[in-house]
Scaffold this motif. Structure first.
Motif, PDB file in Angstrom:
ATOM      1  N   LEU A 151       0.823  -1.213   0.000  1.00  0.00           N
ATOM      2  CA  LEU A 151       0.000   0.000   0.000  1.00  0.00           C
ATOM      3  C   LEU A 151       0.857   1.262   0.000  1.00  0.00           C
ATOM      4  CD1 LEU A 151      -2.783  -1.042   2.531  1.00  0.00           C
ATOM      5  CD2 LEU A 151      -3.037  -0.687   0.071  1.00  0.00           C
ATOM      6  N   ALA A 152       1.908   1.285   0.812  1.00  0.00           N
ATOM      7  CA  ALA A 152       2.778   2.461   0.871  1.00  0.00           C
ATOM      8  C   ALA A 152       3.504   2.677  -0.454  1.00  0.00           C
ATOM      9  CB  ALA A 152       3.781   2.320   2.012  1.00  0.00           C
ATOM     10  N   ALA A 153       3.956   1.598  -1.083  1.00  0.00           N
ATOM     11  CA  ALA A 153       4.652   1.716  -2.366  1.00  0.00           C
ATOM     12  C   ALA A 153       3.707   2.224  -3.448  1.00  0.00           C
ATOM     13  CB  ALA A 153       5.257   0.379  -2.766  1.00  0.00           C
ATOM     14  N   THR A 154       2.483   1.738  -3.451  1.00  0.00           N
ATOM     15  CA  THR A 154       1.503   2.192  -4.435  1.00  0.00           C
ATOM     16  C   THR A 154       1.144   3.651  -4.201  1.00  0.00           C
ATOM     17  OG1 THR A 154       0.612  -0.047  -4.593  1.00  0.00           O
ATOM     18  CG2 THR A 154      -0.781   1.727  -5.402  1.00  0.00           C
ATOM     19  N   GLU A 155       0.989   4.038  -2.946  1.00  0.00           N
ATOM     20  CA  GLU A 155       0.693   5.436  -2.633  1.00  0.00           C
ATOM     21  C   GLU A 155       1.840   6.338  -3.089  1.00  0.00           C
ATOM     22  OE1 GLU A 155      -0.578   8.277   1.128  1.00  0.00           O
ATOM     23  OE2 GLU A 155       0.007   6.208   1.509  1.00  0.00           O
ATOM     24  N   ALA A 156       3.077   5.915  -2.850  1.00  0.00           N
ATOM     25  CA  ALA A 156       4.234   6.709  -3.275  1.00  0.00           C
ATOM     26  C   ALA A 156       4.292   6.809  -4.796  1.00  0.00           C
ATOM     27  CB  ALA A 156       5.523   6.089  -2.735  1.00  0.00           C
ATOM     28  N   GLU A 157       3.974   5.715  -5.483  1.00  0.00           N
ATOM     29  CA  GLU A 157       3.993   5.726  -6.950  1.00  0.00           C
ATOM     30  C   GLU A 157       2.946   6.684  -7.513  1.00  0.00           C
ATOM     31  OE1 GLU A 157       3.420   2.683 -10.738  1.00  0.00           O
ATOM     32  OE2 GLU A 157       3.013   1.970  -8.726  1.00  0.00           O
ATOM     33  N   VAL A 158       1.730   6.620  -6.971  1.00  0.00           N
ATOM     34  CA  VAL A 158       0.651   7.478  -7.459  1.00  0.00           C
ATOM     35  C   VAL A 158       0.955   8.944  -7.137  1.00  0.00           C
ATOM     36  CG1 VAL A 158      -1.799   8.052  -7.151  1.00  0.00           C
ATOM     37  CG2 VAL A 158      -1.098   5.678  -7.415  1.00  0.00           C
ATOM     38  N   ALA A 159       1.466   9.209  -5.946  1.00  0.00           N
ATOM     39  CA  ALA A 159       1.808  10.582  -5.572  1.00  0.00           C
ATOM     40  C   ALA A 159       2.910  11.128  -6.471  1.00  0.00           C
ATOM     41  CB  ALA A 159       2.230  10.635  -4.109  1.00  0.00           C
ATOM     42  N   THR A 160       3.888  10.294  -6.798  1.00  0.00           N
ATOM     43  CA  THR A 160       4.966  10.724  -7.689  1.00  0.00           C
ATOM     44  C   THR A 160       4.433  11.016  -9.082  1.00  0.00           C
ATOM     45  OG1 THR A 160       6.577   9.444  -6.427  1.00  0.00           O
ATOM     46  CG2 THR A 160       7.203  10.079  -8.657  1.00  0.00           C
ATOM     47  N   LYS A 161       3.576  10.140  -9.600  1.00  0.00           N
ATOM     48  CA  LYS A 161       2.999  10.361 -10.932  1.00  0.00           C
ATOM     49  C   LYS A 161       2.163  11.635 -10.959  1.00  0.00           C
ATOM     50  CE  LYS A 161       2.922   5.600 -12.598  1.00  0.00           C
ATOM     51  NZ  LYS A 161       2.073   4.485 -13.044  1.00  0.00           N
ATOM     52  N   LEU A 162       1.413  11.880  -9.897  1.00  0.00           N
ATOM     53  CA  LEU A 162       0.599  13.094  -9.816  1.00  0.00           C
ATOM     54  C   LEU A 162       1.492  14.332  -9.784  1.00  0.00           C
ATOM     55  CD1 LEU A 162      -2.149  14.492  -9.490  1.00  0.00           C
ATOM     56  CD2 LEU A 162      -1.906  14.156  -7.034  1.00  0.00           C
ATOM     57  N   THR A 163       2.562  14.286  -9.015  1.00  0.00           N
ATOM     58  CA  THR A 163       3.488  15.407  -8.932  1.00  0.00           C
ATOM     59  C   THR A 163       4.146  15.687 -10.279  1.00  0.00           C
ATOM     60  OG1 THR A 163       3.911  14.910  -6.609  1.00  0.00           O
ATOM     61  CG2 THR A 163       5.522  16.301  -7.726  1.00  0.00           C
ATOM     62  N   VAL A 164       4.538  14.643 -10.973  1.00  0.00           N
ATOM     63  CA  VAL A 164       5.150  14.807 -12.292  1.00  0.00           C
ATOM     64  C   VAL A 164       4.142  15.393 -13.283  1.00  0.00           C
ATOM     65  CG1 VAL A 164       6.126  13.554 -14.263  1.00  0.00           C
ATOM     66  CG2 VAL A 164       6.927  13.062 -11.956  1.00  0.00           C
ATOM     67  N   ALA A 165       2.889  14.932 -13.208  1.00  0.00           N
ATOM     68  CA  ALA A 165       1.862  15.459 -14.108  1.00  0.00           C
ATOM     69  C   ALA A 165       1.613  16.942 -13.844  1.00  0.00           C
ATOM     70  CB  ALA A 165       0.568  14.670 -13.954  1.00  0.00           C
ATOM     71  N   VAL A 166       1.557  17.338 -12.577  1.00  0.00           N
ATOM     72  CA  VAL A 166       1.362  18.747 -12.239  1.00  0.00           C
ATOM     73  C   VAL A 166       2.560  19.567 -12.705  1.00  0.00           C
ATOM     74  CG1 VAL A 166       1.154  20.389 -10.318  1.00  0.00           C
ATOM     75  CG2 VAL A 166      -0.220  18.296 -10.336  1.00  0.00           C
ATOM     76  N   ARG A 167       3.767  19.037 -12.513  1.00  0.00           N
ATOM     77  CA  ARG A 167       4.972  19.733 -12.981  1.00  0.00           C
ATOM     78  C   ARG A 167       4.933  19.923 -14.490  1.00  0.00           C
ATOM     79  NH1 ARG A 167      10.265  16.712 -14.302  1.00  0.00           N
ATOM     80  NH2 ARG A 167       8.707  16.026 -15.781  1.00  0.00           N
ATOM     81  N   ASN A 168       4.550  18.876 -15.214  1.00  0.00           N
ATOM     82  CA  ASN A 168       4.485  18.966 -16.678  1.00  0.00           C
ATOM     83  C   ASN A 168       3.475  20.015 -17.124  1.00  0.00           C
ATOM     84  OD1 ASN A 168       6.442  17.005 -16.869  1.00  0.00           O
ATOM     85  ND2 ASN A 168       5.005  15.352 -17.315  1.00  0.00           N
ATOM     86  N   LYS A 169       2.337  20.074 -16.458  1.00  0.00           N
ATOM     87  CA  LYS A 169       1.331  21.084 -16.798  1.00  0.00           C
ATOM     88  C   LYS A 169       1.835  22.492 -16.478  1.00  0.00           C
ATOM     89  CE  LYS A 169      -2.094  18.909 -18.585  1.00  0.00           C
ATOM     90  NZ  LYS A 169      -2.567  19.210 -19.936  1.00  0.00           N
ATOM     91  N   ALA A 170       2.565  22.644 -15.390  1.00  0.00           N
ATOM     92  CA  ALA A 170       3.110  23.957 -15.044  1.00  0.00           C
ATOM     93  C   ALA A 170       4.144  24.397 -16.081  1.00  0.00           C
ATOM     94  CB  ALA A 170       3.732  23.915 -13.649  1.00  0.00           C
ATOM     95  N   ILE A 171       4.982  23.479 -16.518  1.00  0.00           N
ATOM     96  CA  ILE A 171       5.976  23.802 -17.543  1.00  0.00           C
ATOM     97  C   ILE A 171       5.281  24.140 -18.859  1.00  0.00           C
ATOM     98  CG2 ILE A 171       7.809  22.819 -18.983  1.00  0.00           C
ATOM     99  CD1 ILE A 171       8.744  21.314 -16.474  1.00  0.00           C
TER     100      ILE A 171
END
Length: 105
Positions: A73-93
């Motif tokens: 569960l912790a690994a999946t949460e970290a993966e989803v949070a990382t993907k979300l952060t990268v997606a937000v970063r990409n949209k900001a760029i």
């Protein structure tokens, strides 16, 4: 990309930021300071989620973790949070690049 749907399914990888009013108008340097602090806070919380998953991975590998599903569960949460952060970063760029292409005048 809309991230509002994540809360709708009951998954909140990062807690909502607590925004408090500045002590005085002079203490606030504008809307950029609030955005910057929100970004830094989000990155710190992402790091915490990843650190938790890393710690559980070490415990799982050493055999001291009684419930392996805690790590999963912790690994999946970290993966989803990382993907979300990268997606937000990409949209900001993407938004920044669009602003830079705008004609002035």
């Amino acid at each position: 990309m809309s991230i509002g749907g994540i809360e709708a399914i009951g998954f909140t990888p990062l807690a909502a930021p607590v925004v408090s009013a500045p002590a005085s108008p002079a203490a606030a340097s504008g809307p950029g300071s609030d955005f910057g602090s929100m970004v830094l806070d989000g990155i710190e919380r992402l790091e915490g989620v990843q650190d938790k998953a890393d710690g559980l991975a070490v415990r799982a590998a050493s055999g001291t973790l009684p419930n392996i599903h805690d790590y999963t569960l912790a690994a999946t949460e970290a993966e989803v949070a990382t993907k979300l952060t990268v997606a937000v970063r990409n949209k900001a760029i993407e938004a920044f690049s669009e602003i830079m292409r705008m004609q002035v005048g």
